[in-house]
Design a protein around this motif. Structure first.
Motif, mmCIF file in Angstrom:
data_model
loop_
_atom_site.group_PDB
_atom_site.id
_atom_site.type_symbol
_atom_site.label_atom_id
_atom_site.label_comp_id
_atom_site.label_asym_id
_atom_site.label_seq_id
_atom_site.Cartn_x
_atom_site.Cartn_y
_atom_site.Cartn_z
ATOM 1 N N LEU A 1 0.828 -1.214 0.000
ATOM 2 C CA LEU A 1 0.000 0.000 0.000
ATOM 3 C C LEU A 1 0.861 1.262 0.000
ATOM 4 C CD1 LEU A 1 -2.774 -1.046 2.551
ATOM 5 C CD2 LEU A 1 -2.957 -0.930 0.067
ATOM 6 N N MET A 2 1.914 1.277 0.806
ATOM 7 C CA MET A 2 2.801 2.437 0.820
ATOM 8 C C MET A 2 3.548 2.573 -0.504
ATOM 9 S SD MET A 2 4.323 2.587 4.705
ATOM 10 C CE MET A 2 4.760 0.845 4.792
ATOM 11 N N GLY A 3 3.852 1.453 -1.142
ATOM 12 C CA GLY A 3 4.503 1.527 -2.445
ATOM 13 C C GLY A 3 3.611 2.146 -3.506
ATOM 14 N N VAL A 4 2.322 1.795 -3.476
ATOM 15 C CA VAL A 4 1.388 2.386 -4.443
ATOM 16 C C VAL A 4 1.292 3.900 -4.246
ATOM 17 C CG1 VAL A 4 -1.021 2.453 -5.162
ATOM 18 C CG2 VAL A 4 0.083 0.263 -4.736
ATOM 19 N N GLY A 5 1.168 4.327 -2.961
ATOM 20 C CA GLY A 5 1.086 5.756 -2.694
ATOM 21 C C GLY A 5 2.357 6.504 -3.062
ATOM 22 N N THR A 6 3.510 5.922 -2.747
ATOM 23 C CA THR A 6 4.777 6.575 -3.073
ATOM 24 C C THR A 6 4.995 6.633 -4.578
ATOM 25 O OG1 THR A 6 5.663 5.670 -1.006
ATOM 26 C CG2 THR A 6 7.237 6.590 -2.568
ATOM 27 N N THR A 7 4.577 5.594 -5.297
ATOM 28 C CA THR A 7 4.695 5.613 -6.757
ATOM 29 C C THR A 7 3.839 6.722 -7.362
ATOM 30 O OG1 THR A 7 5.065 3.218 -6.741
ATOM 31 C CG2 THR A 7 4.465 4.225 -8.844
ATOM 32 N N ALA A 8 2.645 6.932 -6.813
ATOM 33 C CA ALA A 8 1.795 8.026 -7.303
ATOM 34 C C ALA A 8 2.465 9.375 -7.056
ATOM 35 C CB ALA A 8 0.434 7.972 -6.616
#
Length: 486
Positions: free
Chosen positions: A338-345
Motif C-alpha cells: 500500500l505504501m509503495g502504491v502511494g509513493t509511486t503516485a
C-alpha cells in the motif's frame, strides 16, 4: 495642551521603535514581544508591568464597562495575553523535545533487545532482557505523561488565543477525547518484561505457542510519527510569528501535513528518496523479526531476503520466489504494498511537474516553433508559385504528357496543403501560449491606453475651454470697439 504633548511623545516613540526595527535587524520576531513591557498613558489596560508579565499573573484593576458583559477577565490585558501565549509555546516546544527523546530512546532499547535475542545473547527470561524491557516501560510512562502535558498545553494555548476561562470550551466532544485516547494507546504499545506467549495457528495450519514481543516491537515503530511533530515545533519558517499570523488569518493549520506539503514543494526528490529508504529499512526489519519469531529457519528470516521481498512488494512486481511464511509477515507485506502504491503516485506527480516546461522555456519553444513554421510556410508558398508557373508554361507550350502534368499538379496540391497546415499550427501555438500572465499584460496595456485617451480627452477639453474663453474675450473687445465707433 498636556494631552496634546503626551500624544505627540507617544507618536515619536512609536516612530523611533519602528525605525529601529527597520534598521536591518535579522532577529526573528517572537510571538510574545509586541506590546509587552510598554505600559504608558491610557494604554495601561492593554499592557502589564514587567513583573506581572514575568510572573504570569494579570494586573489588578477595577471592573470597567469595556469588559464583556461587565465581567473582567485576565485576558483583557493584551500584554498578559501575549506573554502567556509566548510562555505556553515555549513550554509546548520543551514537551515535544521530551516526547521525541523518550520515543526514540525506547525504540533504540527495543532494537537492542530484539537483536540480542535473535543472536542468542540472552533469552526473554534473562536479566538483560528484563532490564532492557523495564527501561522501555519507564520511557513509555514518561512519554505518555508528556503526551498528556502536550494536549493540556494545547488547550491552554487555545484558551489564551480565544480569551476563554473554561478549558471545556477548547475540547470538542468526542473528537478531541478520541484523539488523545488513540495517541495514548498507540504510544503505550511496547514489549512487556517477561516472555508472554499465546496460542495461535500458523500459515501452515499448525497450532503453536507464539510470543507477542514481535508484534509489540513492530507496532512500537508507530512512534516515528513524532518526527513530524518535532519538525513542526522546530522548523524556523513555522516558528516565525508572521507564518503563525498568516495561518490564523487564512484558517490554515500549521501541522505535520503543512510541513510535508512544504517540503514536497521545495525538495521533492530528497523527500521521496528518504521516504523510500525508510520504508525499505523499516519494512525489512519488521518482516525479518516476524519470520524469526514465528517461523525460525525460513528463507525470509535472512535480512537480505527480507529486503528483496520488501523491495519487490514495494515496487508491486511480486516475482513469487519468496513469500511470507507467517501472518505477521503477510501483514507487513500488505502495508508495504500500500505504501509503495502511494509513493509511486507521488513519484509520478513529481516527475510530471519536473518534466513540464517552465514559462520562459515555453516562450522560447513557442518562438522557435513559430520561426520554423514561418520558414515552412514561405517555402510552401514558393513551391505553390513555382508549380503553378510550371503548369501554366506546360499548358501554353501545348505539352500533352498526362503523367508529367499529374505529377506537377500533385506537388502543387501538396504545397498548398503544407502552407495551410503551417498556418493553422502557428495559430494554435499562439492560442496555447496565451496564459494568465499574457492576459494580465494585455489588460494592463488596455488600461494604460484608456488612461492615455482619458488624459488626452481632458487636455482637449481644457484647450476647447481656453478657445471659448479667448473667443468670448474677442467678442467683448469687438463689442467695445463697435460701441466706441458709434
Amino acid at each position: 495642551m498636556d494631552k496634546y504633548m503626551d500624544r505627540r511623545m507617544r507618536i515619536r516613540q512609536i516612530f523611533h521603535d519602528f525605525m529601529s526595527k527597520m534598521s536591518g535587524s535579522t532577529v526573528i520576531e517572537d510571538p510574545g514581544i509586541p506590546l509587552v513591557g510598554k505600559a504608558n498613558g491610557k494604554f495601561r489596560r492593554y499592557v502589564g508591568s514587567e513583573e506581572e508579565n514575568a510572573n504570569g499573573t494579570p494586573p489588578a484593576e477595577p471592573p470597567s464597562d469595556s469588559s464583556a458583559f461587565g465581567i473582567t477577565s485576565r485576558y483583557d490585558n493584551i500584554g498578559y495575553k501575549l506573554g502567556r501565549r509566548k510562555q505556553l509555546i515555549n513550554r509546548r516546544r520543551m514537551i515535544v523535545n521530551v516526547e521525541f527523546t523518550m520515543a526514540f530512546f525506547g525504540i533504540a532499547l527495543m532494537l537492542v533487545e530484539t537483536e540480542c535475542f535473535i543472536r542468542g545473547v540472552f533469552t526473554k527470561t534473562d536479566a538483560g532482557s528484563v532490564i532492557l524491557k523495564s527501561l522501555i516501560s519507564l520511557s513509555t510512562v514518561v512519554l505518555l505523561l508528556a503526551i498528556l502535558l502536550y494536549h493540556a498545553t494545547g488547550v491552554m494555548i487555545q484558551m489564551a488565543d480565544n480569551s476563554w476561562e473554561d478549558w471545556r470550551l477548547a475540547m470538542h466532544f468526542p473528537v478531541s477525547y478520541l484523539k488523545i485516547v488513540l495517541e495514548l494507546l498507540l504510544c503505550s504499545i511496547h514489549p512487556i518484561p517477561g516472555d508472554i506467549r499465546v496460542p495461535a495457528y500458523g500459515v501452515d495450519g499448525r497450532y503453536r505457542m507464539v510470543s507477542l514481543d514481535a508484534i509489540f516491537s513492530i507496532l512500537m515503530l508507530a512512534r516515528l510519527y513524532l518526527i513530524g511533530k518535532f519538525t513542526v515545533v522546530h522548523h524556523r519558517l513555522l516558528t516565525d510569528t508572521s507564518t503563525q499570523s498568516l495561518g490564523a488569518l487564512n484558517k490554515v493549520k500549521i501541522n505535520t501535513v503543512f510541513v510535508f506539503k512544504a517540503l514536497m514543494s521545495t525538495m521533492p526528490g530528497t523527500m521521496l528518496i528518504s521516504l523510500m529508504l525508510a520504508i525499505l529499512v523499516i519494512g525489512s526489519w519488521a518482516l525479518r523479526t516476524c519470520e524469526i519469531y514465528y517461523h525460525p529457519g525460513s528463507p525470509e528470516s535472512s535480512y537480505l531476503n527480507s529486503m528483496w521481498l520488501i523491495a519487490i512488494t514495494f515496487l508491486t512486481i511480486g516475482y513469487g520466489d519468496f513469500t511470507p511464511s507467517t501472518y505477521c509477515g503477510r501483514f507487513v507485506s500488505v502495508l508495504t504494498g500500500l505504501m509503495g502504491v502511494g509513493t509511486t503516485a507521488l513519484l509520478v506527480a513529481v516527475l510530471a511537474s519536473k518534466l513540464e516546461q517552465t514559462r520562459p522555456e515555453k516562450y522560447v519553444h513557442n518562438f522557435v516553433s513559430r520561426v520554423q513554421l514561418d520558414k515552412v510556410r514561405k517555402n510552401a508558398a514558393s513551391d505553390v508559385i513555382k508549380y503553378a508557373l510550371s503548369l501554366w508554361r506546360m499548358k501554353r507550350q501545348g505539352i500533352s504528357d498526362g503523367r508529367r502534368r499529374t505529377r506537377v499538379y500533385g506537388k502543387l496540391l501538396q504545397s498548398i496543403y503544407t502552407m495551410r497546415e503551417a498556418k493553422n499550427e502557428k495559430i494554435s501555438i499562439g492560442e496555447s501560449s496565451v496564459g494568465i500572465v499574457e492576459v494580465s499584460k494585455s489588460v494592463n496595456d488596455v488600461f494604460e491606453i484608456v488612461e492615455q485617451l482619458q488624459e488626452e480627452q481632458t487636455n482637449l477639453q481644457t484647450r476647447v475651454i481656453d478657445i471659448e474663453q479667448k473667443l468670448s474675450n474677442i467678442d467683448k473687445k469687438l463689442d467695445v470697439l463697435i460701441s466706441g465707433n458709434r
